[in-house]
Design an enzyme around this catalytic site. Sequence first.
Site, PDB file in Angstrom:
ATOM      1  N   ASP A  71     -17.657   3.792  -8.048  1.00  0.00           N
ATOM      2  CA  ASP A  71     -16.618   4.217  -7.114  1.00  0.00           C
ATOM      3  C   ASP A  71     -16.534   5.743  -7.137  1.00  0.00           C
ATOM      4  OD1 ASP A  71     -14.387   4.700  -5.567  1.00  0.00           O
ATOM      5  OD2 ASP A  71     -13.162   3.145  -6.497  1.00  0.00           O
ATOM      6  N   HIS A 103     -16.020   1.671  -4.023  1.00  0.00           N
ATOM      7  CA  HIS A 103     -14.599   1.537  -3.723  1.00  0.00           C
ATOM      8  C   HIS A 103     -14.292   0.242  -2.976  1.00  0.00           C
ATOM      9  CE1 HIS A 103     -10.669   3.368  -3.720  1.00  0.00           C
ATOM     10  NE2 HIS A 103     -10.549   3.252  -2.410  1.00  0.00           N
ATOM     11  N   SER A 134      -6.480   1.002  -4.398  1.00  0.00           N
ATOM     12  CA  SER A 134      -6.592   2.424  -4.109  1.00  0.00           C
ATOM     13  C   SER A 134      -5.209   3.069  -4.257  1.00  0.00           C
ATOM     14  CB  SER A 134      -7.193   2.629  -2.712  1.00  0.00           C
ATOM     15  OG  SER A 134      -7.690   3.928  -2.560  1.00  0.00           O
ATOM     16  N   TYR A 159       0.840  -1.200   0.000  1.00  0.00           N
ATOM     17  CA  TYR A 159       0.000   0.000   0.000  1.00  0.00           C
ATOM     18  C   TYR A 159       0.876   1.252   0.000  1.00  0.00           C
ATOM     19  CZ  TYR A 159      -3.808   3.208   1.008  1.00  0.00           C
ATOM     20  OH  TYR A 159      -4.717   4.241   0.929  1.00  0.00           O
TER      21      TYR A 159
END
Length: 698
Positions: free
Chosen positions: A632, A667, A548, A468
């Site tokens: 999203d 999302h 993301s 991430y």
Amino acid sequence: MAIAASTGSFGQSQKGNSIHYPQTKKGETVDVYFGTNVADPYRWLEDDRSKETAAWVKEQNVVTYDYLSKIPYREVIKSRMEKLWNYEKIGSPNKEGNYTYYYKNNGLQNQSVMYRKDAKGVETVFLDPNTFSKKGTTSLGGVDFSKDGSKVAYSISEGGSDWRKVILIDAESKKIMEDTLVDVKFSGVSWKGNEGFYYSSYDKPKGSELSAKTDQHKLYFHKIGTSQKEDKVIFGLSEKRRYVGGFVTEDNRFLVISAANSTYGNELYIQDLTKPNAPIVTIVDNFNSDSNIIENEGEKLFIETDLNAPNKRIVTVDVNNPKPENWKDFIPETENVLSPTTGGGYFFANYMKDAVSVIMQYDYSGKMIREIKLPGVGTAGGFGGKKEEKTLYYSFTNYTTPGSIYSFEPNSGKSEVYQKPKVDFKSEDYVSTQVFYTSKDGTKIPMIITHKKGVKLNGKNPTILYGYGGFNISLTPSFSIANAIWMENGGVYAVANLRGGGEYGKKWHDAGIKMQKQNVFDDFIAAAEYLIAKKYTSSDFLAIRGGSNGGLLVGATMTQRPDLMKVALPAVGVMDMLRYHTFTSGAGWAFDYGTSQDSKEMFEYLKGYSPVSNVKKGTHYPATMVTTGDHDDRVVPAHSFKFAAELQEKQAGNNPVVIRIDVNAGHGAGKSVAATIQENVDIQAFTLYNMGFQALPK
């Protein structure tokens, strides 16, 4: 403007690849940044309301699902995943009014159901989100009770959108009390006694509610029995802030307001609710720190802060003189990052030490009572509750241990199993190992590698590397059915704790933002190189995955080092770094990213790694499956649409590039179990198939 129109021959069979991609027309849009022309040929895909975009989505999904349907073991993976997923899951109980409430899922229910028990232990369904919509695409958000537990305000999300509706019901009868509140976004609900509640939202945008920019958040008070139109703006009218939140302290004495313009740094305010028309008092008047009131004892405030404490501390201050110069340490900063909770008359300091949990219990004088012995090495969460609670609850999990819930008596320190799931998975057959590898600039980065015991280090194990690296978010060990299936089939699952995250506090976060963002990609690349060097895998058997901000990570890594991996799996990614801040709440991410309007230097830096801007014609990119949802409104799907179009146009060689677009999905929050399972099945099938496996590996 026909969608089939094209400026080139794209859409033909790709050099032996059997996929015929939909033709994606190219427009003439060019933007000028500091004298530099930047073409944006797929700008038209940003229009989520156009028929052309809808047709493109449909055509891409036809190609993607046709490809996936031909993978011989796709249904085998699905059958096993459904079987493993099908176990009862029960959440921690919570007492409100005359009832004890908790969530339960019997195994494969699309949404977990909220139950309650009365004083006699009789169980009934309280809220069942599976009845909210026919396809299970409406999910339950927050559920908040009035002070005496007699009234409930709960929020719902339709199609995965961040826009919510808030429904008010009588807790006893479950009857709706008044008109539904609409157009609520990025908000909790916090009751002022039983008379009403605070919530936050934006004015509904004039353009598309799924992509138009939203940047002035306001805190409202809704009085029971009145229309939403009469709701009073408490904060955010004259003070334009992008994120505003408010909550009432447990003793119902204070309203605490937090206001921010980005994902890091907040102003802090407080209002005494016991005095009519009391002023809103400023505690912190800048955005240079994260500071939050977590408790009060009368006029004494307890504040969690990273001001002059990158790893966070708890301070105390008198509400009558609350400015930072009067703050006094209550739990001082340590070398490990602090995440505190309160409950049962105690403070619980949850420390993260090399991405795993250590829990210390303190009383209200600041005395340490005990270190809480956890069931193993992993992630613990919970220990929260009302002051008078005699029993608290916490969860524990790691990469090989399904999440279990434990009861904890704070006075005695006694802990026991409350709910342990019955999962058809033999944890003892698997092992997690934490390693520290060296990144490009010499920084040591932790990574946890999990797999079956006895795996051969021969470079041929199918491996997913997950990351991430942003927004101060930490990746801590947790169990996943999807990952369990991957490891059952001989896969290795590795999670790297990259800079930009919160694993080592503010310094670690700051080392991966703005002009330091390349550190994050370098850390991820070094993780892949470590796995290859140690023969866990090789480039032919490595997949990289992230969602993301992690989708950006995958997009940047695969465009910088397309040779490094066989498969790339970017999910709901931020792919257009030059325009991300022009959509929905994207401008709030500028603390981490900077924007293309900031300066010539910042523009050039962003353009240098922006995935959409760095797909080069004639390059052999890995097999790629982009995933997103058409609803999203956090990271708008246009990011993924444009990236997929660029890859499909410019890909050389035979590796497929497909985009899988969930319809009526956002999302990720509230996604149904069925949709979640199918997405994970498709990701694993696509990954193994493109690593050359004609049958499932052993």
